[in-house]
Design an enzyme around this catalytic site. Sequence first.
Site, PDB file in Angstrom:
ATOM      1  N   CYS B  86      -5.994  -2.340   2.321  1.00  0.00           N
ATOM      2  CA  CYS B  86      -6.897  -2.770   1.261  1.00  0.00           C
ATOM      3  C   CYS B  86      -7.950  -1.699   0.974  1.00  0.00           C
ATOM      4  O   CYS B  86      -7.614  -0.635   0.487  1.00  0.00           O
ATOM      5  CB  CYS B  86      -7.518  -4.123   1.625  1.00  0.00           C
ATOM      6  SG  CYS B  86      -8.247  -4.977   0.223  1.00  0.00           S
ATOM      7  N   HIS B 203      -2.729  -7.648   3.510  1.00  0.00           N
ATOM      8  CA  HIS B 203      -3.358  -7.596   4.825  1.00  0.00           C
ATOM      9  C   HIS B 203      -2.411  -8.029   5.949  1.00  0.00           C
ATOM     10  O   HIS B 203      -2.332  -9.223   6.247  1.00  0.00           O
ATOM     11  CB  HIS B 203      -4.574  -8.529   4.839  1.00  0.00           C
ATOM     12  CG  HIS B 203      -5.735  -8.006   4.060  1.00  0.00           C
ATOM     13  ND1 HIS B 203      -6.720  -7.230   4.615  1.00  0.00           N
ATOM     14  CD2 HIS B 203      -6.057  -8.147   2.756  1.00  0.00           C
ATOM     15  CE1 HIS B 203      -7.608  -6.919   3.690  1.00  0.00           C
ATOM     16  NE2 HIS B 203      -7.227  -7.461   2.556  1.00  0.00           N
ATOM     17  N   GLU B 205      -2.922  -7.585   9.060  1.00  0.00           N
ATOM     18  CA  GLU B 205      -3.736  -8.037  10.199  1.00  0.00           C
ATOM     19  C   GLU B 205      -4.192  -9.482  10.037  1.00  0.00           C
ATOM     20  O   GLU B 205      -4.664 -10.095  10.979  1.00  0.00           O
ATOM     21  CB  GLU B 205      -4.934  -7.090  10.399  1.00  0.00           C
ATOM     22  CG  GLU B 205      -6.168  -7.361   9.566  1.00  0.00           C
ATOM     23  CD  GLU B 205      -6.019  -7.000   8.084  1.00  0.00           C
ATOM     24  OE1 GLU B 205      -4.895  -6.722   7.622  1.00  0.00           O
ATOM     25  OE2 GLU B 205      -7.056  -7.007   7.384  1.00  0.00           O
TER      26      GLU B 205
END
Lengths: 80, 237
Positions: B86, B203, B205
């Site tokens: 990002c 994302h 994560e």
Amino acid sequence: MEVTLKKEVHDPQGSAVENSLKSLGYEAVQRVRVGKYLEVELEAPDQNEAARLVEDMSRRLLSNPVIEDYSYTLEEVRRQ
Amino acid sequence: MKWGVVVFPASNCDLDAYHLLRDVLGEKVEYIRHDAATLAGCDLLILPGGFTYGDYLRPGAIAARSPVMGAVVDFAAGGGPVLGICNGFQVLTEAGLLPGALYRNSHLQFRCLETYVRIESSSIPFTGAAETGKVLKMPVAHGDGNYYLPEEKRLELEENGQIIFRYCDFEGNIVREANPNGSVDSIAGVCNRAGNVLGMMPHPERAGEKILGSEDGLVIFNSLLEFYGNREVRGGA
């Protein structure tokens, strides 16, 4: 200094402003592009050196050459 | 093996990345400050999401010129793996480590939603544990994910196999409606020529635990562990 999106890069902000102007009845409007205006005060012995500095900072930080163009004018201001 | 999460002022997914690595994957990880001169011996680097420096000037522009980036550029030049997520992706393009630029979403809206991306190449260390064509479900949350680069450059990336992720529907079809930001050719992630620097808008994560709705993001971390750590892939997808 003016930083603008390159003409081939779509400008979503410009399109939004353009549509808004048209909704206000400005049918003459053909196209709107939104850019940035920056004022940089700097100390330099002469205009050539000032231009060199501005070119350098424009390439390194103030514009992104992938999507943006820049232009600038220099104005001499005497120290108070 | 030690992971480093680079923290800039107003990074905000640094905690997510740290949590996933330490608590979910049981890895050694430490934060690296934006003004650090060295990378504290880390073997893999993550530039996390956020709104560094308030996205002033351009997203990622100011962070890309912060002191730690000298060490990051050297690390990448030496073949070290760097993952930008990002805002981290934006920082990597601004730093010249990745081609192209990310700017305002074409519809001007901030988009926070689940997306699907298709792995376009699994021949790099970030996707090696998956198969090309595999579809991953991961969230996006950004206002400036509109990836742009001139057509001739895009063709170059395509030829070099540098386009790693494209937005798709849940079956893997590249359709316009699946593209959350107007990015050219539905590009969601690209790598550098050498394949050791990857930037992506979704994302991974935040998609590493069942409770979060998807574990698909784990494949990226597991691919890196497999490639650099010579270890078996654990958990998840």
